[in-house]
Scaffold this motif. Structure first.
Motif, PDB file in Angstrom:
ATOM      1  N   ALA A 188       0.818  -1.205   0.000  1.00 55.03           N
ATOM      2  CA  ALA A 188       0.000   0.000   0.000  1.00 55.03           C
ATOM      3  C   ALA A 188       0.857   1.264   0.000  1.00 55.03           C
ATOM      4  O   ALA A 188       0.335   2.371  -0.100  1.00 55.03           O
ATOM      5  N   GLY A 189       2.180   1.092   0.125  1.00 58.61           N
ATOM      6  CA  GLY A 189       3.064   2.244   0.135  1.00 58.61           C
ATOM      7  C   GLY A 189       2.918   3.099   1.384  1.00 58.61           C
ATOM      8  O   GLY A 189       2.980   4.326   1.326  1.00 58.61           O
ATOM      9  N   LEU A 190       2.704   2.446   2.517  1.00 57.76           N
ATOM     10  CA  LEU A 190       2.424   3.195   3.741  1.00 57.76           C
ATOM     11  C   LEU A 190       3.554   3.099   4.767  1.00 57.76           C
ATOM     12  O   LEU A 190       3.320   3.237   5.967  1.00 57.76           O
ATOM     13  N   GLU A 191       4.805   2.882   4.276  1.00 56.51           N
ATOM     14  CA  GLU A 191       5.927   2.715   5.209  1.00 56.51           C
ATOM     15  C   GLU A 191       6.041   3.881   6.185  1.00 56.51           C
ATOM     16  O   GLU A 191       6.379   3.697   7.348  1.00 56.51           O
ATOM     17  N   HIS A 192       5.749   5.079   5.689  1.00 55.37           N
ATOM     18  CA  HIS A 192       5.942   6.248   6.564  1.00 55.37           C
ATOM     19  C   HIS A 192       4.674   6.621   7.308  1.00 55.37           C
ATOM     20  O   HIS A 192       4.622   7.629   7.985  1.00 55.37           O
ATOM     21  N   HIS A 193       3.633   5.820   7.137  1.00 61.09           N
ATOM     22  CA  HIS A 193       2.354   6.192   7.748  1.00 61.09           C
ATOM     23  C   HIS A 193       1.807   5.107   8.647  1.00 61.09           C
ATOM     24  O   HIS A 193       0.632   5.103   8.951  1.00 61.09           O
ATOM     25  N   ARG A 194       2.672   4.182   9.054  1.00 65.43           N
ATOM     26  CA  ARG A 194       2.088   3.056   9.798  1.00 65.43           C
ATOM     27  C   ARG A 194       1.408   3.495  11.093  1.00 65.43           C
ATOM     28  O   ARG A 194       0.485   2.848  11.546  1.00 65.43           O
ATOM     29  N   HIS A 195       1.855   4.608  11.666  1.00 64.82           N
ATOM     30  CA  HIS A 195       1.197   5.046  12.901  1.00 64.82           C
ATOM     31  C   HIS A 195       0.279   6.250  12.698  1.00 64.82           C
ATOM     32  O   HIS A 195      -0.063   6.947  13.643  1.00 64.82           O
ATOM     33  N   ARG A 239      -3.400   7.827  11.706  1.00 60.90           N
ATOM     34  CA  ARG A 239      -4.801   7.401  11.684  1.00 60.90           C
ATOM     35  C   ARG A 239      -5.242   7.222  10.249  1.00 60.90           C
ATOM     36  O   ARG A 239      -4.909   8.044   9.377  1.00 60.90           O
ATOM     37  N   THR A 240      -6.042   6.198  10.038  1.00 63.12           N
ATOM     38  CA  THR A 240      -6.511   5.890   8.691  1.00 63.12           C
ATOM     39  C   THR A 240      -7.307   7.051   8.103  1.00 63.12           C
ATOM     40  O   THR A 240      -7.323   7.255   6.896  1.00 63.12           O
ATOM     41  N   ALA A 241      -7.953   7.819   8.979  1.00 60.71           N
ATOM     42  CA  ALA A 241      -8.808   8.916   8.524  1.00 60.71           C
ATOM     43  C   ALA A 241      -8.063   9.918   7.644  1.00 60.71           C
ATOM     44  O   ALA A 241      -8.646  10.515   6.744  1.00 60.71           O
ATOM     45  N   ILE A 242      -6.754  10.102   7.902  1.00 61.75           N
ATOM     46  CA  ILE A 242      -6.033  11.158   7.178  1.00 61.75           C
ATOM     47  C   ILE A 242      -5.488  10.676   5.839  1.00 61.75           C
ATOM     48  O   ILE A 242      -4.961  11.464   5.068  1.00 61.75           O
ATOM     49  N   LEU A 243      -5.603   9.382   5.547  1.00 63.13           N
ATOM     50  CA  LEU A 243      -5.033   8.855   4.301  1.00 63.13           C
ATOM     51  C   LEU A 243      -5.877   9.268   3.103  1.00 63.13           C
ATOM     52  O   LEU A 243      -7.082   9.457   3.203  1.00 63.13           O
ATOM     53  N   SER A 244      -5.222   9.353   1.940  1.00 68.87           N
ATOM     54  CA  SER A 244      -5.953   9.679   0.717  1.00 68.87           C
ATOM     55  C   SER A 244      -6.723   8.447   0.253  1.00 68.87           C
ATOM     56  O   SER A 244      -6.475   7.330   0.709  1.00 68.87           O
ATOM     57  N   GLY A 245      -7.667   8.671  -0.681  1.00 71.14           N
ATOM     58  CA  GLY A 245      -8.529   7.598  -1.163  1.00 71.14           C
ATOM     59  C   GLY A 245      -7.769   6.385  -1.686  1.00 71.14           C
ATOM     60  O   GLY A 245      -8.094   5.250  -1.367  1.00 71.14           O
ATOM     61  N   GLY A 246      -6.716   6.653  -2.476  1.00 72.76           N
ATOM     62  CA  GLY A 246      -5.953   5.559  -3.063  1.00 72.76           C
ATOM     63  C   GLY A 246      -5.267   4.710  -2.008  1.00 72.76           C
ATOM     64  O   GLY A 246      -5.253   3.483  -2.070  1.00 72.76           O
ATOM     65  N   TRP A 247      -4.686   5.369  -1.005  1.00 71.28           N
ATOM     66  CA  TRP A 247      -4.028   4.658   0.089  1.00 71.28           C
ATOM     67  C   TRP A 247      -5.020   3.796   0.866  1.00 71.28           C
ATOM     68  O   TRP A 247      -4.774   2.637   1.155  1.00 71.28           O
ATOM     69  N   LYS A 248      -6.142   4.432   1.187  1.00 69.26           N
ATOM     70  CA  LYS A 248      -7.154   3.724   1.968  1.00 69.26           C
ATOM     71  C   LYS A 248      -7.592   2.461   1.248  1.00 69.26           C
ATOM     72  O   LYS A 248      -7.748   1.401   1.835  1.00 69.26           O
ATOM     73  N   GLN A 249      -7.749   2.637  -0.082  1.00 74.49           N
ATOM     74  CA  GLN A 249      -8.262   1.531  -0.869  1.00 74.49           C
ATOM     75  C   GLN A 249      -7.244   0.384  -0.922  1.00 74.49           C
ATOM     76  O   GLN A 249      -7.615  -0.774  -0.768  1.00 74.49           O
ATOM     77  N   ARG A 250      -5.968   0.714  -1.069  1.00 72.55           N
ATOM     78  CA  ARG A 250      -4.972  -0.355  -1.100  1.00 72.55           C
ATOM     79  C   ARG A 250      -4.827  -1.008   0.271  1.00 72.55           C
ATOM     80  O   ARG A 250      -4.657  -2.219   0.378  1.00 72.55           O
ATOM     81  N   LEU A 251      -4.952  -0.167   1.322  1.00 70.64           N
ATOM     82  CA  LEU A 251      -4.886  -0.739   2.670  1.00 70.64           C
ATOM     83  C   LEU A 251      -6.083  -1.664   2.908  1.00 70.64           C
ATOM     84  O   LEU A 251      -5.941  -2.748   3.476  1.00 70.64           O
ATOM     85  N   ALA A 252      -7.264  -1.231   2.464  1.00 67.94           N
ATOM     86  CA  ALA A 252      -8.460  -2.062   2.641  1.00 67.94           C
ATOM     87  C   ALA A 252      -8.289  -3.391   1.917  1.00 67.94           C
ATOM     88  O   ALA A 252      -8.627  -4.448   2.447  1.00 67.94           O
ATOM     89  N   LEU A 253      -7.726  -3.319   0.701  1.00 72.60           N
ATOM     90  CA  LEU A 253      -7.499  -4.564  -0.032  1.00 72.60           C
ATOM     91  C   LEU A 253      -6.509  -5.439   0.739  1.00 72.60           C
ATOM     92  O   LEU A 253      -6.739  -6.637   0.917  1.00 72.60           O
ATOM     93  N   GLY A 254      -5.440  -4.807   1.230  1.00 73.98           N
ATOM     94  CA  GLY A 254      -4.440  -5.563   1.988  1.00 73.98           C
ATOM     95  C   GLY A 254      -5.055  -6.267   3.182  1.00 73.98           C
ATOM     96  O   GLY A 254      -4.799  -7.449   3.436  1.00 73.98           O
TER      97      GLY A 254
END
Lengths: 376, 327
Positions: free
Chosen positions: B131-138, B140-155
């Motif tokens: 999901a490309g979230l290495e720098h965002h692991r801590h 809150r999900t609320a602040i992520l952009s749509g694309g990030w959220k979607q890849r995280l949800a898939l993950g």
């Protein structure tokens, strides 16, 4: 099984404690409620604003007025001199009682006749009015007795105390009849019900709203795991609130706690099963948080009104009294008040405890039956 | 019936005469199809056509009224909970907890799926990297952009490495770059042998699928590879017309006999006709007479959109007389 429940609990607790509003609801609201019920809500009637309409204005009438004014129950707010002011004062709610002594009161009394004293009370608040009338009856009776014995003394030339029955009243369990001793333990019951009902119903419905519910339904989680994950956190919070309210009640308001604390927690456990079960049931019928909130209050207000928390069940119509047997709050109030004030134990409280346990098992069973991962 | 059992070695999803009614409304009407293992199967249709209802029956959250089917080898009527262990599902609705961090969301789902403790860390790192979230692991999900959220949800939905994945309009409301990245991910999974069942109403996404099913008013009206659908299923021909003032030209062209439909498409028009040659002549002739500068009028391979619109309209025409009888 425990792995999933553990992760449900971690998640619920993170969500609750990350939300500052939630912390307020859980820790501040109970304290505010105890303070309100401990300080403000009191059924003791004192310092009633009173007007005096003394048309006689004789030493005898002034003596009678001083009997009223001398108590802590009546505060003379105004002396009135014409008829019209009576309605005016009552209409504006400036006074709640008017003592009216007609002209000729003193003469009648001296002549050995029976003069009349009129007391007008504002009957809007029937409870207060009733209490005020009780006070006036007591004061007048006491005064009549003195008038009578003075008269005997004058006739017989020596002081006389006519025979009579003396009443010796002793309120057990709450010697000074302080209403806070009655209300503070009750607050435990109503606050725990409100908080657990709301948290449970909201916790499920919020997941429906944001769409995570559907995601959870597609995982292999079992209904039992889900329900435990959604109730155990709120049960723990409910118990924490019981401790919180008890500490404030006992140490701040000095409400006695005479019974067994372990029994209190056991009964709380049974009671929580009923409130959590109802909360879950509400969440199964609601799709939005507003619906859940409305349903919660639709259950909560009748439950509080028909529990004996404020209004005695014995005074309710018989059909309504039957209805109260379905109310878990009714049983829990008997248990908390019994444990706090009477210090009674399971030998006496077992029927209430049993009722709570049975109702708790039934509501939880029913809620889990209604909860389905696959809709048909 | 035998096909359901026979093919379970090569197929990931098989349904036959699947039906779902809500009261008297038939949301899904006797739908039958197969999805082969490792295939990307696109399920297309307008809103309310029955896409989501079908998916909900396949993932075991909605019981079918009638029909049979298997997903990952398990019966959709009796083994819904088994199916849930072997599939991943991601819906158009955002399905993560906004108030939890990226890491907490992953931990939650890996607890719910009971990922083997030995694999947990590796899976978590895989999701975060994917999901490309290495720098965002801590964060809150609320602040992520749509694309990030979607890849995280898939993950989170595929932490347990399911052989079949259902995606219900996964890219709605996501920017084109993220959509492209998301499809790269789907290809990657498909390359590893994972079966992907995806609903969409983006035509460009439909082109990425190995095979497509078109559902309309609860019925499966066409199925096949995008190539087959474009070349074989459309009875009419499609012309592309590029000219001045295409919007005005539309009205003119519609008057010509033998023209079935005219629609704006990019800079020009797509015209559905019964027969190419005659129509090309007629259109060029008419436009020139009316003074439109014409750049191009010629037959083209229809786009998927043309195919679907034409199939849907053919279905509507076929059903109208029936409805009138009913009334």
């Amino acid at each position: 099984m425990f792995e999933r429940i553990k992760h449900m609990l971690i998640k619920e607790f993170i969500q609750i404690f990350r939300d500052p509003k939630m912390k307020g609801v859980i820790f501040l609201m109970p304290v505010i409620q105890v303070l309100v019920f401990g300080y403000a809500v009191t059924t003791d009637v004192k310092h009633v604003a009173t007007a005096v309409y003394d048309q006689d204005n004789s030493p005898a009438s002034r003596e009678l007025v001083s009997r009223f004014a001398g108590t802590e129950y009546f505060d003379v707010a105004e002396y009135i001199y014409h008829e019209g002011r009576v309605t005016e004062l009552l209409d504006h709610g400036k006074v709640r009682a008017i003592i009216r002594i007609r002209e000729g009161y003193g003469d009648d009394l001296r002549a050995g006749k029976t003069p009349q004293l009129q007391v007008i009370v504002d009957g809007t608040d029937s409870n207060t009015a009733g209490t005020v009338l009780d006070y006036t009856t007591d004061i007048t009776r006491e005064y009549s007795k003195q008038v009578l014995s003075r008269r005997y003394a004058r006739l017989q030339g020596q002081p006389v105390d006519p025979p009579r029955v003396v009443l010796d009243t002793r309120p057990w369990f709450n010697a000074n009849l302080e209403s806070r001793n009655f209300y503070v333990p009750g607050v435990i019951a109503i606050i725990v019900m409100l908080i657990t009902l709301m948290l449970t119903s909201m916790a499920v419905v919020r997941e429906k709203e944001i769409g995570t519910m559907e995601q959870i339904m597609v995982t292999p989680i079992t209904p039992a795991e889900f329900i435990l994950g959604k109730t155990v956190p709120f049960a723990l919070i409910g118990i924490a609130d019981v401790i919180l309210v008890t500490v404030v009640g006992v140490f701040w308001f000095e409400v006695p706690i005479r019974g067994n604390l372990a029994l209190l927690f056991l009964a709380t456990g049974f009671y929580l099963m009923t409130t959590l079960g109802v909360g879950l049931l509400i969440s199964t019928v609601s799709d939005t948080q507003q619906q859940a909130m409305m349903s919660t209050f639709f259950f909560y207000f009748p439950a509080v009104l028909l529990s004996g928390f404020m209004f005695p069940i014995a005074n309710m119509p018989e059909s309504v009294q039957w209805l109260t047997y379905l109310n878990p709050l009714r049983y829990f109030l008997v248990v908390v008040r019994g444990i706090f004030l009477k210090g009674i134990g399971p030998l006496i409280l077992w029927p209430q405890m049993a009722a709570l346990l049975v109702m708790g098992l039934i509501t939880l069973w029913f809620a889990s039956k209604r909860f389905k991962k696959t809709s048909v | 019936m035998n096909s359901v059992e026979k093919n379970s070695n090569e197929t990931a999803v098989v349904v036959q005469d699947l039906e779902r009614r809500f009261g008297s409304f038939i949301a899904v009407n006797r739908v039958s199809f197969e999805v082969k293992k490792g295939e990307i199967f696109g399920f297309l249709g307008p809103n309310g056509a029955g896409k989501s209802t079908t998916i909900r029956m396949l993932i075991g959250v909605l019981a079918p009224t009638d029909g049979v089917g298997t997903v990952a080898g398990f019966d959709i009527r009796t083994q819904a909970e088994e199916i849930k262990k072997h599939i991943g599902y991601m819906s158009q609705k955002f399905s993560l907890y906004d108030d939890l961090t990226v890491s907490e969301n992953i931990d939650f789902y890996s607890g719910i799926y009971r990922i083997d403790p030995a694999r947990k860390k590796a899976r978590k790192e895989w999701v975060i990297e994917m999901a490309g979230l290495e720098h965002h692991r801590h964060s809150r999900t609320a602040i992520l952009s749509g694309g990030w959220k979607q890849r995280l949800a898939l993950g989170c939905a595929i932490l347990h490495e399911p052989p079949v994945i259902f995606l219900d309009e996964p890219t709605s409301g996501v920017d084109p770059v993220s959509r492209r990245q998301f499809w790269d991910l789907i290809y990657e999974l498909s390359g590893k042998g994972v079966t992907v069942f995806v609903t969409t109403h983006y035509m460009d996404e439909a082109e990425y699928c190995d095979r497509l099913g078109l559902i309309y008013r609860g019925e499966l009206i066409a199925a096949g590879t995008p190539e087959t659908l474009k070349t074989e299923l459309m009875q009419e021909d499609v012309l592309e017309v590029i000219c001045e003032r295409p919007q005005d030209a539309m009205g003119e062209i519609e008057q010509i006999e033998g023209i079935k439909e005219v629609a704006l498409f990019g800079k020009g028009l797509h015209v559905v006709v019964e027969e190419t040659e005659r129509a090309v002549a007629a259109i060029s002739d008419l436009l020139q007479r009316r003074g439109y500068a014409v750049t191009r009028v010629e037959g083209i391979v229809p786009s998927l959109e043309d195919v679907f619109v034409s199939l849907i309209e053919a279905r509507d025409r076929a059903e109208q007389p029936q409805q009138e009888v009913k009334r």
